[in-house]
Design a protein around this motif. Structure first.
Motif, PDB file in Angstrom:
ATOM      1  N   SER A 342      34.417  19.491 -13.846  1.00  9.43           N
ATOM      2  CA  SER A 342      35.047  20.485 -12.962  1.00  9.43           C
ATOM      3  C   SER A 342      35.645  21.639 -13.751  1.00  9.43           C
ATOM      4  O   SER A 342      35.883  22.712 -13.186  1.00  9.43           O
ATOM      5  CB  SER A 342      36.130  19.813 -12.105  1.00  9.43           C
ATOM      6  N   ARG A 343      35.898  21.429 -15.037  1.00  9.53           N
ATOM      7  CA  ARG A 343      36.443  22.495 -15.889  1.00  9.53           C
ATOM      8  C   ARG A 343      35.607  22.570 -17.162  1.00  9.53           C
ATOM      9  O   ARG A 343      35.378  21.574 -17.827  1.00  9.53           O
ATOM     10  CB  ARG A 343      37.895  22.205 -16.248  1.00  9.53           C
ATOM     11  N   ILE A 344      35.110  23.770 -17.463  1.00 13.69           N
ATOM     12  CA  ILE A 344      34.330  23.973 -18.684  1.00 13.69           C
ATOM     13  C   ILE A 344      34.824  25.239 -19.374  1.00 13.69           C
ATOM     14  O   ILE A 344      35.308  26.175 -18.727  1.00 13.69           O
ATOM     15  CB  ILE A 344      32.825  24.111 -18.369  1.00 13.69           C
ATOM     16  N   ASP A 345      34.699  25.268 -20.720  1.00 16.99           N
ATOM     17  CA  ASP A 345      35.133  26.455 -21.461  1.00 16.99           C
ATOM     18  C   ASP A 345      33.963  27.433 -21.559  1.00 16.99           C
ATOM     19  O   ASP A 345      32.858  27.168 -21.054  1.00 16.99           O
ATOM     20  CB  ASP A 345      35.666  26.078 -22.847  1.00 16.99           C
ATOM     21  N   ASP A 346      34.200  28.539 -22.211  1.00 12.82           N
ATOM     22  CA  ASP A 346      33.187  29.602 -22.284  1.00 12.82           C
ATOM     23  C   ASP A 346      31.925  29.152 -23.014  1.00 12.82           C
ATOM     24  O   ASP A 346      30.809  29.484 -22.609  1.00 12.82           O
ATOM     25  CB  ASP A 346      33.765  30.837 -22.984  1.00 12.82           C
ATOM     26  N   GLN A 348      30.751  26.062 -23.304  1.00 10.51           N
ATOM     27  CA  GLN A 348      30.004  25.133 -22.452  1.00 10.51           C
ATOM     28  C   GLN A 348      29.302  25.877 -21.324  1.00 10.51           C
ATOM     29  O   GLN A 348      28.159  25.565 -20.967  1.00 10.51           O
ATOM     30  CB  GLN A 348      30.958  24.066 -21.882  1.00 10.51           C
ATOM     31  N   ARG A 349      29.976  26.849 -20.756  1.00  8.69           N
ATOM     32  CA  ARG A 349      29.353  27.625 -19.685  1.00  8.69           C
ATOM     33  C   ARG A 349      28.104  28.344 -20.207  1.00  8.69           C
ATOM     34  O   ARG A 349      27.071  28.391 -19.519  1.00  8.69           O
ATOM     35  CB  ARG A 349      30.348  28.623 -19.114  1.00  8.69           C
ATOM     36  N   ALA A 350      28.204  28.896 -21.400  1.00  8.60           N
ATOM     37  CA  ALA A 350      27.063  29.616 -21.962  1.00  8.60           C
ATOM     38  C   ALA A 350      25.869  28.691 -22.163  1.00  8.60           C
ATOM     39  O   ALA A 350      24.714  29.060 -21.890  1.00  8.60           O
ATOM     40  CB  ALA A 350      27.463  30.281 -23.280  1.00  8.60           C
ATOM     41  N   GLN A 354      22.312  28.893 -20.285  1.00  8.12           N
ATOM     42  CA  GLN A 354      21.061  28.961 -21.030  1.00  8.12           C
ATOM     43  C   GLN A 354      20.072  27.909 -20.527  1.00  8.12           C
ATOM     44  O   GLN A 354      18.875  28.186 -20.381  1.00  8.12           O
ATOM     45  CB  GLN A 354      21.327  28.752 -22.524  1.00  8.12           C
ATOM     46  N   LEU A 355      20.606  26.694 -20.234  1.00 11.18           N
ATOM     47  CA  LEU A 355      19.754  25.633 -19.707  1.00 11.18           C
ATOM     48  C   LEU A 355      19.210  26.011 -18.331  1.00 11.18           C
ATOM     49  O   LEU A 355      18.030  25.800 -18.035  1.00 11.18           O
ATOM     50  CB  LEU A 355      20.538  24.314 -19.617  1.00 11.18           C
ATOM     51  N   ALA A 356      20.066  26.605 -17.513  1.00 12.69           N
ATOM     52  CA  ALA A 356      19.613  27.009 -16.176  1.00 12.69           C
ATOM     53  C   ALA A 356      18.521  28.074 -16.276  1.00 12.69           C
ATOM     54  O   ALA A 356      17.571  28.080 -15.488  1.00 12.69           O
ATOM     55  CB  ALA A 356      20.801  27.530 -15.366  1.00 12.69           C
ATOM     56  N   LYS A 357      18.652  28.977 -17.286  1.00 11.96           N
ATOM     57  CA  LYS A 357      17.645  30.021 -17.457  1.00 11.96           C
ATOM     58  C   LYS A 357      16.319  29.417 -17.907  1.00 11.96           C
ATOM     59  O   LYS A 357      15.246  29.798 -17.423  1.00 11.96           O
ATOM     60  CB  LYS A 357      18.136  31.048 -18.480  1.00 11.96           C
ATOM     61  N   LEU A 358      16.412  28.421 -18.834  1.00 12.14           N
ATOM     62  CA  LEU A 358      15.193  27.760 -19.284  1.00 12.14           C
ATOM     63  C   LEU A 358      14.524  26.992 -18.153  1.00 12.14           C
ATOM     64  O   LEU A 358      13.295  26.914 -18.082  1.00 12.14           O
ATOM     65  CB  LEU A 358      15.510  26.791 -20.440  1.00 12.14           C
TER      66      LEU A 358
END
Length: 384
Positions: A342-346, A348-350, A354-358
């Motif tokens: 539920s909480r991620i840092d910058d 982890q978000r990046a 990147q995974l979502a883009k791949l």
């Protein structure tokens, strides 16, 4: 010439008293005016009753068998008409199924069964345990040893019923004298009275006491299981034999495991990344709740394969509950719950972006239905 009372009851001359009584009961049920409205039912009912009075009396039956008239040459008024009349108890036996046994009832009677609820935890129910329990029941009075009489005294024969336990009541009616038996009001049917009751139990022969019992609970019992302990219930009146004690098992709720039959169920939470990549978990067993369990039996390993979906259930054989009747144990069912952070840092978000883009999932379409692949199956495919 005397009437053929044997023919009236439909029995032979060698009939036993029990056969005579059985025949009378059968005819009395058929011919009683309350149940038979035939014009001659009342007269025939009187005849079979007189016949039974003669044949059930050894002295009158002997007179009949010698060719005499046991009724003195006539039947008099209605039901026998003799000085004794007839016993109404036999008609009551015929209609209400009593066994005809008379006499005083024993002071010693079997005690009642007792029910006690015993709380155990899940591990105790699964693997068995020995408990020391407190039971508050009636026990034999040690002062009088159950007799109910004070020291130096003993029960005496009742002067009202002379030890018979019941008294006779005679009532005149249009059909003759009707005799009925009732429990003696003085001795209450016992045939004896206790003139000097025991001061400890007031003549009951038993007192209430709290005692300890060691109880062994077998492995595999479940909620509501009843265990019978013979002779551990209430001692009967007069120091009679004790009834049985029944223990009803109440299993306390466990913080981790749920039980259904011989199977155990639990949930385990794993991170999203562990579900996608796969992992190994060491889970506590139910044996961990039992003191003295070896260290190697306190945990069991579970391999979570990559791509595991939230809600999937895995089975660990032989780590359930021992079977109460039979051998072996059930299984442990583990449901995997995948946790999404539920909480991620910058950083982890990046990485996730990147995974979502791949995966071309930056703007995924909503897939409705129950047969499409879930997100973690897609992650599994990506790593392949």
């Amino acid at each position: 010439m005397a009437q053929d009372y044997y023919a009236t009851l439909g029995v032979g001359r060698e009939a036993t008293p029990e056969e005579i009584k059985k025949a009378y009961r059968k005819l009395a049920r058929q011919l009683h005016p309350d149940v038979n409205d035939a014009p001659d039912a009342s007269d025939r009912f009187k005849e079979v009753t007189v016949a039974y009075e003669v044949l059930s009396d050894p002295q009158k039956r002997s007179i009949l068998d010698r060719g005499g008239d046991p009724m003195g040459g006539g039947r008099g008024g209605g039901f026998g008409g003799g000085a004794q009349g007839f016993n109404f108890d036999d008609i009551m036996d015929a209609f209400f199924g009593q066994n005809g046994q008379r006499g005083p009832r024993p002071r010693q009677q079997r005690g009642q069964d007792a029910l006690l609820r015993l709380d155990v935890d899940l591990a105790e129910a699964a693997f068995g345990v020995t408990h020391e329990i407190k039971v508050d029941t009636a026990v034999t009075c040690t002062t009088c040893d159950g007799s109910g009489a004070a020291n130096g005294s003993q029960p005496e024969t009742c002067r009202t019923c002379h030890g018979h336990g019941d008294v006779q009541h005679v009532q005149r009616s249009l059909l003759g004298d009707i005799r009925t038996s009732r429990p003696c009001p003085t001795c209450h049917g016992f045939g004896t009275v206790i003139p000097d009751p025991c001061p400890e139990c007031a003549g009951e022969g038993r007192v209430r006491s709290r005692r300890s019992i060691s109880v062994t609970i077998p492995a595999g019992v479940d909620q509501g299981t009843r265990i019978q302990l013979g002779g551990e219930g209430e001692v009967g009146p007069g120091g009679g034999p004790a009834g049985d004690l029944y223990l009803e098992i109440n299993v306390a709720r466990h913080p981790v495991f749920q039980r259904k039959g011989d199977q155990l169920f639990c949930q385990v939470s794993v991170p999203m990344t562990a579900a996608a990549l796969g992992t190994h978990l060491d889970l506590p067993t139910l044996e961990a709740d039992v003191a003295g369990t070896a260290e190697g039996e306190r945990t069991v390993g579970l391999d979570v394969p990559s791509g595991t979906q939230s809600g999937e259930t895995m089975t660990i054989k032989g780590f359930g509950v021992p079977r109460l009747r039979g051998s072996g144990r059930g299984d442990l069912k583990v449901q995997v719950v995948v946790e999404t952070p539920s909480r991620i840092d910058d950083e982890q978000r990046a990485l996730l972006e990147q995974l979502a883009k791949l995966r071309e999932e930056e703007r995924p379409e909503a897939l409705m239905g129950t047969h499409h692949k879930g997100v973690f199956h897609k992650i599994k495919d990506a790593f392949k």
